[in-house]
Design an enzyme around this catalytic site. Structure first.
Site, PDB file in Angstrom:
ATOM      1  N   SER A  97       0.821  -1.213   0.000  1.00 12.58           N
ATOM      2  CA  SER A  97       0.000   0.000   0.000  1.00 12.58           C
ATOM      3  C   SER A  97       0.857   1.265   0.000  1.00 12.58           C
ATOM      4  O   SER A  97       2.037   1.244   0.363  1.00 12.58           O
ATOM      5  CB  SER A  97      -0.908   0.013   1.231  1.00 12.58           C
ATOM      6  OG  SER A  97      -1.668  -1.164   1.297  1.00 12.58           O
TER       7      SER A  97
HETATM    8  N1  SAH Z   1      -0.827  -5.137   4.022  1.00 11.79           N
HETATM    9  C1  SAH Z   1      -0.130  -5.371   2.777  1.00 11.79           C
HETATM   10  C2  SAH Z   1      -0.975  -4.971   1.588  1.00 11.79           C
HETATM   11  C3  SAH Z   1      -1.219  -6.167   0.773  1.00 11.79           C
HETATM   12  S1  SAH Z   1      -2.405  -6.036  -0.517  1.00 11.79           S
HETATM   13  C4  SAH Z   1       1.219  -4.695   2.762  1.00 11.79           C
HETATM   14  O1  SAH Z   1       1.535  -3.927   3.688  1.00 11.79           O
HETATM   15  O2  SAH Z   1       2.002  -4.963   1.847  1.00 11.79           O
HETATM   16  C5  SAH Z   1      -3.661  -7.111   0.120  1.00 11.79           C
HETATM   17  C6  SAH Z   1      -3.276  -8.552   0.366  1.00 11.79           C
HETATM   18  O3  SAH Z   1      -4.443  -9.227   0.819  1.00 11.79           O
HETATM   19  C7  SAH Z   1      -2.788  -9.298  -0.861  1.00 11.79           C
HETATM   20  O4  SAH Z   1      -1.518  -9.814  -0.631  1.00 11.79           O
HETATM   21  C8  SAH Z   1      -3.832 -10.407  -1.034  1.00 11.79           C
HETATM   22  O5  SAH Z   1      -3.289 -11.614  -1.505  1.00 11.79           O
HETATM   23  C9  SAH Z   1      -4.369 -10.548   0.373  1.00 11.79           C
HETATM   24  N2  SAH Z   1      -5.694 -11.160   0.487  1.00 11.79           N
HETATM   25  C10 SAH Z   1      -6.765 -11.000  -0.330  1.00 11.79           C
HETATM   26  N3  SAH Z   1      -7.814 -11.730   0.116  1.00 11.79           N
HETATM   27  C11 SAH Z   1      -7.388 -12.353   1.259  1.00 11.79           C
HETATM   28  C12 SAH Z   1      -8.017 -13.239   2.177  1.00 11.79           C
HETATM   29  N4  SAH Z   1      -9.285 -13.651   2.033  1.00 11.79           N
HETATM   30  N5  SAH Z   1      -7.286 -13.681   3.241  1.00 11.79           N
HETATM   31  C13 SAH Z   1      -5.997 -13.297   3.401  1.00 11.79           C
HETATM   32  N6  SAH Z   1      -5.347 -12.470   2.543  1.00 11.79           N
HETATM   33  C14 SAH Z   1      -6.041 -11.989   1.494  1.00 11.79           C
END
Ligand code: SAH
Length: 247
Positions: A97
């Site tokens: 993000s």
């Molecule tokens: N917090 C992260 C942002 C990642 S983007 C950072 O600081 O880099 C969102 C993430 O959520 C992605 O990696 C995606 O694979 C994950 N995601 C999506 N649906 C999900 C679910 N049902 N359970 C766990 N992770 C999930």
């Protein structure tokens, strides 16, 4: 006037630059870029004051943003862009993000040193690391297995021993470690997952982007009052990658 000797002057300048570099870099060539990123986040907070209801984020949060080495949470070929105030690709169609959004979400969660936090969507584990600087324990779930494995290795290497990563569907939270003071969802959800509300402690805070995937979502701050009542406030429009999984 004495003739100048360009060779010597150039040498002296080079020596001075070298000294200046080692003196300010403090063994971390990214320190300057990181400080600039923190200034960019502060500027964004000022610019969005009308939405977020304040002109500056909590100093503790800004200090944590100034400590976490974001360049080590992005793919090696993107390290030089690691401190831009923007999201970056981390593979598997996912993103780390934007720093301002990470800082804002962390601020809204009002982290306290004894808090236990749950994160849905580990991704690069940058948000988890920022939270880990501010609370006692972070439990984070990632649905893409290689991202979960990469995050575990990265956090170990950086010494974040108060973060536990699990591969799986975070929609169901992590009942074994609930209830949580803090719940943060970093993927766009069509609704607030009921298991996450159930696992929020009375007095706890949740931040979650809710809305249509691939369009704009609203960042919501949800609070569970001591009597169990739920309140919800819209903060600002955001765009996150979608929540996936079979729930
Ligand atoms: N917090 C992260 C942002 C990642 S983007 C950072 O600081 O880099 C969102 C993430 O959520 C992605 O990696 C995606 O694979 C994950 N995601 C999506 N649906 C999900 C679910 N049902 N359970 C766990 N992770 C999930």
């Amino acid at each position: 006037m004495r003739p100048t000797r360009p060779g010597l002057v150039a040498l002296a300048t080079a020596a001075l630059l070298l000294f200046a570099h080692t003196a300010t870099a403090d063994d971390d060539p990214f320190a300057g870029a990181r400080a600039a990123m923190v200034r960019a986040v502060a500027l964004d907070a000022e610019r969005t004051a009308e939405w977020i209801g304040k002109t500056a984020l909590a100093p503790r949060v800004m200090e944590a943003m100034g400590r976490v080495p974001r360049h080590l949470f992005v793919p090696p070929e993107l390290q030089d862009f690691g401190y831009l105030n923007r999201p970056l690709p981390i593979g598997y169609g996912q993103t780390i993000s934007q720093p301002y959004i990470v800082a804002l979400m962390t601020d809204l969660l009002a982290p306290e040193p004894d808090d236990v936090a749950f994160e849905l969507g580990t991704g690069s584990s940058y948000q988890a690391a920022v939270l880990a600087e501010l609370v006692a324990e972070v439990y984070t779930v990632e649905i893409v297995e290689p991202l979960a494995a990469g995050a575990t290795d990265r956090l170990d290497a950086l010494g974040y021993d108060n973060v536990t990563v699990r591969a799986g569907d975070g929609y169901f939270g992590w009942p074994e470690h609930a209830p949580f003071d803090i719940v943060v969802v970093t993927a766009a959800a069509s609704h607030v997952p009921p298991p996450l509300i159930a696992q929020l402690k009375p007095g706890g805070r949740m931040v979650i982007p809710v809305g249509s995937p691939f369009l704009t979502q609203q960042l919501l701050l949800i609070e569970k009052r001591e009597d169990g009542a739920i309140t919800s406030r819209q903060i600002l429009p955001v765009i996150f990658v979608p929540l996936t999984g079979g729930h």
